[in-house]
Design a protein around this motif. Structure first.
Motif: not given
Length: 363
Positions: A95-96, A99-100
């Motif tokens: 998920r991170e 997002e990036q």
């Protein structure tokens, strides 16, 4: 190996020791006859072989380690499961990273707009410069105005190049993040079976953490050691018969795949690898195996039972029986398979030789 039994007369016990039979003397000095087994000289196949022992290992054993660190979102396989090459076996939270990528994509859109704006500005300054040059050539404007136009054009080109570099840098960052994202999906590099599973869903895996191990069982190998005496007989491709305690009495066919070119000075042995096809996956790594290597085969050799060949007074030979008297015949031997021995010279097919009891006879 013996197919008949005969009782020798007193002479068969050996009259060569002053008339005293080795089987003892009866009343009145008569010697007791000696019972022996006999077998014919026949033609049979003789196989010269070498036996080595060791543990089986898989064709390939791979520890699966993630390329990016993170918490395991899922582990798709369990101990003993069969996996194909390239099959997804685990997934790390992403998920991170996603997002990036979204943030970098927004930055890329801004960079592209900036490049478009700088391109328009550069075209405008180029047009101004061309008009100023034409006017200057007619003597209608000063050189200073021409130089100013050139400076503005060069500045617009520099700003365009910076905008393009920022766009490319953002694109490279997105490509890098996408590679990282793809690395959160962990695939098996080989086909085989899960031989070990170390982490479950929710566990944290670093870039040095072994999540699981996969072993390829399509072929198993055994690494053995050859002594100098057997080294010259073993070459790549030599046939091998493998036996394991798990399947008593069953043979598995293989062959020598590699032989080390040098000896270990500590053990005076050379390593070799034996490969055994394992289509049913019955053979498992770690099994203790005995391997018989066929180094030479004589399909129609003249042979006698191994017990028939004895050493007498420094000579190798066998005993015939003539009128129930033991007669030692010197022979030249060849291959031996443990049960039968090849006769190269000294005997002919059909002759009968002493087997059991030969060691106790004299000429």
């Amino acid at each position: 190996s013996g197919d008949s039994t005969g009782a020798a007369t007193p002479e068969a016990a050996g009259a060569g020791r002053g008339g005293a039979g080795r089987a003892g003397a009866g009343p009145g000095g008569n010697r007791t006859g000696m019972t022996v087994d006999m077998a014919p000289v026949t033609r049979q196949e003789v196989i010269d072989s070498i036996t080595v022992v060791g543990n089986l290992i898989g064709e390939a054993t791979v520890d699966i380690v993630p390329r990016v660190a993170g918490r395991l979102d899922a582990v798709m396989v369990k101990l003993g499961d069969r996996v194909a090459k390239g099959q997804t076996v685990a997934k790390i939270e992403d998920r991170e990273i996603r997002e990036q990528i979204n943030q970098a994509q927004a930055t890329l859109d801004v960079n592209k707009s900036n490049v478009k704006q700088r391109e328009d500005e550069a075209k405008l300054q180029e047009s101004v410069l061309e008009r100023t040059k034409a006017t200057y050539q007619k003597g209608l404007v000063s050189k200073q105005l021409l130089e100013d136009a050139e400076l503005r054009y060069n500045a617009s080109i520099s700003q365009l190049n910076v905008a393009k570099a920022q766009r490319d840098q953002t694109q490279f960052r997105i490509d890098e993040l996408r590679i990282t994202l793809s690395n959160t999906t962990i695939a098996s590099p080989i086909g085989g079976f899960v031989s070990r599973r170390n982490l479950d869903q929710g566990g944290f895996a670093g870039t040095n953490t072994v999540i699981m191990s996969v072993v390829d069982l399509s072929t198993v190998r055994m690494v053995g050691n050859l002594v100098e005496k057997g080294f010259r007989k073993i070459t790549t491709g030599v046939a091998a018969v493998v036996q394991v305690d798990t399947f008593p009495g069953e043979d598995f066919a293989g062959q020598v795949s590699r032989v080390a070119p040098a000896f270990d000075p500590a053990t005076r042995t050379a390593q070799m690898e034996i490969e055994v096809p394992n289509p049913g996956f019955r053979l498992k790594p770690g099994m203790y195996a005995r391997v018989r290597l066929t180094v030479e085969r004589r399909p129609d050799a003249l042979t006698v039972p191994r017990a028939a060949v004895v050493d007498l007074d420094g000579k190798r030979g066998a005993f015939l029986v003539e009128d129930q008297v033991a007669k030692f015949v010197e022979v030249k031997t060849g291959l031996s398979d443990g049960e039968r021995i090849e006769i190269l010279d000294g005997l002919t097919e059909g002759q009968r030789v002493v087997t059991t009891g030969a060691l106790a006879l004299q000429n």
